[in-house]
Design an enzyme around this catalytic site. Structure first.
Site, PDB file in Angstrom:
ATOM      1  N   HIS A  30     -17.132 -92.313  55.185  1.00 56.88           N
ATOM      2  CA  HIS A  30     -15.828 -91.668  55.392  1.00 56.88           C
ATOM      3  C   HIS A  30     -15.527 -90.548  54.407  1.00 56.88           C
ATOM      4  O   HIS A  30     -14.400 -90.036  54.403  1.00 56.88           O
ATOM      5  CB  HIS A  30     -14.690 -92.684  55.280  1.00 56.88           C
TER       6      HIS A  30
ATOM      7  N   LYS B 135       0.255 -87.023  54.753  1.00 59.26           N
ATOM      8  CA  LYS B 135      -1.052 -87.586  54.425  1.00 59.26           C
ATOM      9  C   LYS B 135      -1.059 -87.821  52.921  1.00 59.26           C
ATOM     10  O   LYS B 135      -0.135 -87.383  52.232  1.00 59.26           O
ATOM     11  CB  LYS B 135      -2.183 -86.622  54.818  1.00 59.26           C
ATOM     12  N   ARG B 136      -2.102 -88.526  52.384  1.00 57.29           N
ATOM     13  CA  ARG B 136      -2.189 -88.661  50.937  1.00 57.29           C
ATOM     14  C   ARG B 136      -2.180 -87.276  50.285  1.00 57.29           C
ATOM     15  O   ARG B 136      -2.675 -86.301  50.859  1.00 57.29           O
ATOM     16  CB  ARG B 136      -3.469 -89.419  50.561  1.00 57.29           C
TER      17      ARG B 136
ATOM     18  N   LYS C  98      -6.639 -81.440  50.467  1.00 53.50           N
ATOM     19  CA  LYS C  98      -5.786 -81.393  51.660  1.00 53.50           C
ATOM     20  C   LYS C  98      -4.796 -80.223  51.602  1.00 53.50           C
ATOM     21  O   LYS C  98      -4.155 -79.877  52.575  1.00 53.50           O
ATOM     22  CB  LYS C  98      -5.046 -82.715  51.843  1.00 53.50           C
TER      23      LYS C  98
ATOM     24  N   THR D  33      -7.108 -88.286  61.092  1.00 52.02           N
ATOM     25  CA  THR D  33      -6.703 -89.014  62.291  1.00 52.02           C
ATOM     26  C   THR D  33      -5.238 -88.703  62.588  1.00 52.02           C
ATOM     27  O   THR D  33      -4.815 -88.762  63.743  1.00 52.02           O
ATOM     28  CB  THR D  33      -6.894 -90.537  62.120  1.00 52.02           C
TER      29      THR D  33
ATOM     30  N   LYS E 102      -2.905 -87.842  66.181  1.00 52.58           N
ATOM     31  CA  LYS E 102      -1.594 -88.415  66.534  1.00 52.58           C
ATOM     32  C   LYS E 102      -0.603 -87.301  66.868  1.00 52.58           C
ATOM     33  O   LYS E 102       0.169 -87.399  67.828  1.00 52.58           O
ATOM     34  CB  LYS E 102      -1.057 -89.277  65.385  1.00 52.58           C
TER      35      LYS E 102
HETATM   36  C1  26V Z   1     -12.507 -94.782  47.989  1.00 57.62           C
HETATM   37  C2  26V Z   1     -12.122 -95.642  47.024  1.00 57.62           C
HETATM   38  C3  26V Z   1     -12.840 -95.595  45.766  1.00 57.62           C
HETATM   39  C4  26V Z   1     -12.815 -96.908  45.096  1.00 57.62           C
HETATM   40  C5  26V Z   1     -11.409 -97.421  44.951  1.00 57.62           C
HETATM   41  C6  26V Z   1     -10.665 -97.526  46.256  1.00 57.62           C
HETATM   42  C7  26V Z   1     -11.080 -96.540  47.257  1.00 57.62           C
HETATM   43  C8  26V Z   1     -10.448 -96.514  48.464  1.00 57.62           C
HETATM   44  C9  26V Z   1     -10.839 -95.626  49.426  1.00 57.62           C
HETATM   45  C10 26V Z   1     -11.885 -94.773  49.182  1.00 57.62           C
HETATM   46  C11 26V Z   1     -12.434 -93.865  50.198  1.00 57.62           C
HETATM   47  C12 26V Z   1     -11.478 -93.194  50.976  1.00 57.62           C
HETATM   48  C13 26V Z   1     -12.193 -92.495  52.052  1.00 57.62           C
HETATM   49  C14 26V Z   1     -11.255 -92.189  53.159  1.00 57.62           C
HETATM   50  O1  26V Z   1     -10.167 -92.713  53.257  1.00 57.62           O
HETATM   51  N1  26V Z   1     -11.692 -91.328  54.023  1.00 57.62           N
HETATM   52  C15 26V Z   1     -10.898 -90.908  55.147  1.00 57.62           C
HETATM   53  O2  26V Z   1     -11.331 -91.644  56.270  1.00 57.62           O
HETATM   54  C16 26V Z   1     -10.609 -91.308  57.438  1.00 57.62           C
HETATM   55  C17 26V Z   1     -11.070 -92.221  58.535  1.00 57.62           C
HETATM   56  O3  26V Z   1     -12.403 -91.963  58.850  1.00 57.62           O
HETATM   57  C18 26V Z   1     -10.821 -89.844  57.764  1.00 57.62           C
HETATM   58  O4  26V Z   1     -10.055 -89.523  58.881  1.00 57.62           O
HETATM   59  C19 26V Z   1     -10.411 -88.961  56.584  1.00 57.62           C
HETATM   60  O5  26V Z   1     -10.743 -87.630  56.846  1.00 57.62           O
HETATM   61  C20 26V Z   1     -11.117 -89.423  55.335  1.00 57.62           C
HETATM   62  O6  26V Z   1     -10.611 -88.738  54.205  1.00 57.62           O
END
Ligand code: 26V
Length: 789
Positions: A346, A526-527, A532, A634, A638
C-alpha cells in the site's frame, strides 16, 4: 425475510425491557439505540448461521484477511440499509418519539485504523459479504482507536479515544476461542520456549452483505494475561506487583499506533503484529483440522491475505506451526505457506517500509529469526537471483522482501502503483519472479458510500434506472441516457443542494461559520501528509483571497474550502500545515470585504462519520498528491460516486478515474511521475518556480510578513524556507498549474448546466470503483475462490 412494523416494534420493546432492563418512559436515547441495535442484530443471525453452515457443508475455501487496521465507523445504519429496514426503522422509532438519525449519530465511530488502508479493509469485508465470498477478517480489538483531534490556537491537540466505554452491541465475546501467544525466551534443541506469554481472546462481529444474502465474521483479538494474578506476591503484600501480568498483557491490545507515515522500530508494535498473526494462524489451523482435513490440503481451503507487511510474520509463523507443531518438512512447509499467502503493498514511501533491527526481532521472536534465515537461503538456493535480494540486510529484517518471497502473489492497489511496485520497489524480485506482481485497483462499497450516506442522490438514481444498482454498480452507466433530460438534471442538482444545505447547517452549529449553499464546496479530506499537499491547496486559497481583495467588484464564483484530517502526533511538518490552514481560515472568514465569496472551514476530528457528511455535499474533490506518491486513494472514488468532479494529478487511481470519466469531466494538472523525478534533480528547482510565478511570490510574501500570524510574524519562516530550498513534494513547481486548473473549475461551475452534466457523468461512470469489482478480481486472480452467490 419479511418484517412488519409491528414485529420490529415488538422486538425493540422486548430488548428494551429484557436486554437493557429499562421501562420505556425512563429510557434514554442510549437505551433506545441499544434496543434498536439488538433488534436489528437479531436479523443478522439467520444469514450469519446460514453462511457458516453452507461454507462447512460445501467444504468451501475461505479467505482470511489479516489486517492491523479495520476502520469500520458506525454499524447501525449500515446494517439497517443492508437489511432493507430503512423506512421501517425510521417509522418505528418515530412511534417511540425517537429520531432514527439522532440515534444513529449516538453510536461511537469505531476508528480501529489510521486512514486508507484500514478503511479499505472495512469496505472489503462488506463486499466479501455482498458477493458471497466466505471470509474472516482478523484484527486487533484496540481498546483505544485513533486519537481524537481538537484544535487549540489552531494547533492539533490529541486525546485518547474511547469507543468501548459503552457496551458494543455488535460484538460477541468468544472466550472459548483463545490461543496462547509467546514472546522472547530461547530455543532448546529445535523447540522454542517462550519467556513471556499472553492469551488472545476472540470477539466476533458479524458483517452483513447487501440484502442479507451472506454474512461473514470480523474476529478481533483482545490480549489477556495467561495468569490473571500473582497470588504469591499478593499474599506477600505486594499488591501492585501482583497485577503485573495483567497490566503487561493488556498493553498489547491497548492502543492503535497512530503514525502511518514513518516506521519506527518499536518493540510493542512488533509484538502487536505477531499477536494478531499468531492468533489468526492458530485459529485457521484449528478450523482446518476440525473439518477433518490434513495440513497438506491447506492451500486448497485457505487463502491468507496480508494487508501490507504488518502481518508479514505470517510466513515464518505458518512455517513454524507446520514444522514445529505438525512435523512437516521445512521445504514442504515453506511451499505450503507460499501457496496460501498473498501480500498487498500500500505504499512506496521508503520511510513507511517496515524493517526490524535483527537484535530486536531475534529477541522478541528467536525461533522466527532462525526461520527467516532459512527462508533467505532457500530463496537464494532455489532461484539464484542475479543480485543479492536478501530479507536480512544491514542488520535489519526487511518485511517487504519477506512478504514478497513468502507469497504466491503480490499486488499493488492501482494500475500506476502496481507498475511502480515492479519497477521501483522490487525490481530484482520482479525479475526473479515474473508474473508474481499483479494489479488490483482499489474500490469502495457503494452501500455505505452512496446508498447509506447519500439518500437524496440514491433516490434520484433509483428513480432513473430502477432498484438494484447498489450491488451491480456498472448499472450506473444507465444514468447517461438521462443526462439530457432536464427533469433528471434538476433532480440531481436538487439532491446535491439538499446535502449542501444539511452540511451548512452542521457547520454553522459545530463551527460557528455561516456558509452559503450557493457556493462551490471544495473538499480535501484525508490524513495530513506533505505528499498529499494540503499545503498546495492552502497556498492557492491565499492566492484566491488576494485576488478577491484586489478586484472587489469583479463577479466571482463563491467558494467554501473545506479541510479535514489528522496528522500523526509526531509529524511536525504536517502539524505546521494544520496550523497554517487554521490561521488562514481565521483571517479569511473575518474579512468582511470578501464575505461569502470565500470561506475556509476545517472541522476537527475527521473520521468515517464526518466523511459521510462531507462527501455527499462536495462539489469538487481535491486529489492533488505529488505524482508517484499516492498508491491509490479511495476517497477519490467516493467523491466521484457522489457526483463531485476531481481536481487532481496523474497519481494513484486518479489515472483510472480520468480514464473512466473522460478528460472533459476531470480537472487535470501537474507534473507526471517521470517529470516529478526529473524535476527534483534540477538544481534550485523550487526557487526557480517561485521566481517564475508572480502569484506564488505574493502568497509566500503574505505568509512571511505575518498576515496570517500577526501575533507571531515569523511563525512560518521554517515552512517557507523548506518551500524555497527543500521542496521534495514539488508544491512550488505545480503551483501555477494548480491555480490555472482552479480557474477552469470556476469557469465550469459558473454555468450550472455545464456543471450538473459533469457531476452526473462522474456518478454514471463510477461503477468500476465498487469494491465488489475489486473483491471478485482478488477471488479470481489471487484467492482462487468462486463466489457463493
Ligand atoms: C504504516 C505504518 C508504519 C508502522 C506503524 C503503523 C503504520 C500504519 C500504516 C502504515 C502504512 C500506511 C499505508 C497506507 O495507508 N496506504 C494507503 O493505502 C490506501 C489503500 O490501499 C491507498 O488508497 C492510499 O493511497 C495509501 O496511502
Amino acid at each position: 425475510m419479511h418484517l412488519t412494523k409491528d414485529t420490529l416494534r415488538a422486538d425493540v420493546l422486548r430488548h428494551l425491557t429484557y436486554t437493557l432492563g429499562k421501562d420505556a418512559p425512563h429510557a434514554s436515547a442510549y437505551d433506545w439505540r441499544m434496543a434498536l441495535s439488538y433488534a436489528v442484530r437479531d436479523r443478522i443471525m439467520g444469514p450469519w448461521f446460514q453462511s457458516t453452515r453452507r461454507t462447512w457443508a460445501e467444504g468451501r475455501k475461505r479467505v482470511y484477511y489479516l489486517s492491523m487496521e479495520f476502520l469500520i465507523g458506525r454499524l447501525l445504519q449500515d446494517a439497517v440499509v443492508n437489511l432493507g429496514l430503512d423506512d421501517l426503522a425510521r417509522e418505528v422509532m418515530a412511534g417511540f418519539g425517537q429520531d432514527f438519525m439522532g440515534l444513529v449519530e449516538g453510536e461511537p465511530d469505531a476508528a480501529l485504523g489510521n486512514g486508507g488502508l484500514g478503511r479499505l479493509a472495512a469496505c472489503f469485508m462488506e463486499s466479501m459479504a455482498t458477493v458471497g465470498c466466505p471470509a474472516y477478517g482478523y484484527g486487533i480489538r484496540y481498546e483505544h482507536g485513533l486519537f481524537r483531534q481538537r484544535f487549540e490556537g489552531g494547533q492539533q491537540v490529541e486525546s485518547p479515544e474511547d469507543w468501548l466505554t459503552q457496551t458494543n452491541p455488535w460484538e460477541f465475546p468468544r472466550p472459548e476461542s483463545a490461543y496462547t501467544i509467546g514472546f522472547k525466551g530461547q530455543i532448546e534443541g529445535e523447540r522454542w520456549v517462550p519467556g513471556e506469554t499472553v492469551v488472545a481472546s476472540a470477539h466476533d462481529t458479524p458483517v452483513i452483505g447487501w440484502q442479507g444474502g451472506w454474512a461473514n465474521t470480523l474476529r478481533l483479538w483482545a490480549a489477556k494475561p495467561t495468569t490473571l494474578f500473582d497470588l504469591d506476591r499478593f499474599n506477600r503484600g505486594d499488591h501492585t506487583a501482583a497485577a503485573e501480568p495483567e497490566a503487561l498483557a493488556r498493553t498489547l491490545s491497548r492502543v492503535l499506533y497512530p503514525d502511518d507515515t514513518t516506521y519506527q522500530g518499536k518493540e510493542l508494535r512488533l509484538k502487536q503484529e505477531y499477536f494478531l498473526t499468531s492468533a489468526a494462524l492458530q485459529d485457521i489451523l484449528r478450523r482446518h483440522l476440525a473439518a477433518g482435513l490434513s495440513v497438506a490440503d491447506l492451500p486448497a481451503h485457505v487463502a491468507i491475505q496480508m494487508n501490507d507487511t504488518h502481518p508479514a510474520i505470517a510466513g515464518p509463523e505458518l512455517i513454524r506451526l507446520l514444522v514445529d507443531e505438525h512435523a512437516m518438512a521445512f521445504d514442504t512447509a515453506l511451499e505450503t505457506a507460499r501457496a496460501c499467502l498473498g501480500y498487498t503493498n500500500h505504499t512506496l514511501l521508503p520511510e513507511a517500509l517496515e524493517k526490524w533491527p535483527t537484535y530486536m526481532f531475534g529477541t522478541v521472536l528467536p525461533r522466527h529469526m532462525q526461520i527467516v534465515e532459512r527462508i533467505d537461503s532457500w530463496h537464494r538456493r532455489t532461484f539464484h537471483p542475479p543480485h543479492y535480494v536478501g530479507i536480512v540486510k544491514h542488520h535489519e529484517v526487511r518485511m517487504g522482501e519477506l512478504a514478497f518471497i513468502m507469497s504466491h502473489k503480490v499486488n499493488g492497489v492501482s494500475a500506476l502503483h502496481s507498475e511502480l511496485v515492479k519497477t521501483s520497489l522490487f525490481p530484482e524480485l520482479h525479475r526473479t519472479h515474473p508474473g508474481q506482481i499483479v494489479n488490483q485497483t482499489n474500490g469502495v462499497t457503494p452501500r455505505r458510500w452512496l446508498a447509506m450516506a447519500n439518500r437524496p442522490l440514491s433516490g434520484v438514481i433509483t428513480q432513473a434506472i430502477g432498484p438494484g444498482w447498489e450491488a451491480d454498480l456498472d448499472r450506473l452507466k444507465g444514468l447517461e441516457n438521462h443526462i439530457e433530460d432536464k427533469g433528471f438534471r434538476d433532480a440531481f442538482q436538487a439532491a446535491k443542494r439538499q446535502n449542501k444545505q444539511a452540511l451548512a447547517g452542521w457547520i454553522a452549529a459545530s463551527q460557528g461559520v455561516q456558509i452559503s449553499p450557493d457556493a462551490l464546496f471544495d473538499v480535501q479530506v484525508k490524513r495530513i501528509h506533505e505528499y498529499k499537499r494540503q499545503l498546495l491547496n492552502i497556498l492557492q486559497t491565499i492566492a484566491h483571497w488576494h485576488r478577491l481583495r484586489e478586484t472587489p467588484h469583479a463577479s466571482a464564483v463563491p467558494r467554501v474550502k473545506i479541510f479535514g484530517g489528522k496528522s500523526a502526533p509526531g509529524y511536525a511538518a504536517a502539524k505546521e500545515i494544520i496550523h497554517l490552514i487554521n490561521d488562514v481560515a481565521a483571517v479569511v472568514n473575518a474579512d468582511a470585504q470578501v464575505g461569502d465569496r470565500l470561506k475556509v472551514v476545517y472541522p476537527a476530528n475527521y473520521n468515517v462519520s464526518m466523511a459521510e457528511r462531507l462527501i455527499p455535499a462536495a462539489d469538487l474533490s481535491e486529489q492533488i498528491s505529488t505524482a508517484g506518491m499516492e498508491a491509490s486513494g479511495t476517497g477519490n472514488m467516493k467523491f466521484m460516486m457522489n457526483g463531485a468532479p476531481t481536481i487532481g494529478t496523474l497519481d494513484g487511481a486518479n489515472v483510472e478515474i480520468l480514464q473512466e470519466v473522460g478528460a472533459e469531466n476531470f480537472f487535470l494538472f501537474g507534473l507526471t511521475t517521470d517529470e516529478a523525478i526529473r524535476r527534483r534533480e534540477t538544481p534550485n528547482q523550487s526557487a526557480r518556480a517561485i521566481e517564475g510565478s508572480e502569484m506564488l511570490k505574493i502568497v509566500l510574501q503574505l505568509i512571511a510578513e505575518g498576515r496570517f500570524s500577526p501575533d507571531q510574524p515569523d511563525r512560518y519562516h521554517g515552512l517557507l524556507h523548506r518551500i524555497w530550498h527543500h521542496d521534495h513534494f514539488l508544491v512550488a513547481a505545480d503551483f501555477d498549474a494548480y491555480d490555472a486548473a482552479q480557474a477552469r473549475v470556476d469557469q465550469a461551475y459558473a454555468d450550472p448546466e455545464i456543471w450538473v452534466r459533469m457531476a452526473a457523468r462522474n456518478t454514471a461512470r463510477s461503477g468500476f470503483f465498487s469494491s465488489d469489482r475489486t473483491i471478485r478480481s482478488y477471488m479470481k486472480d489471487i484467492w482462487n475462490i468462486p463466489p457463493a452467490l
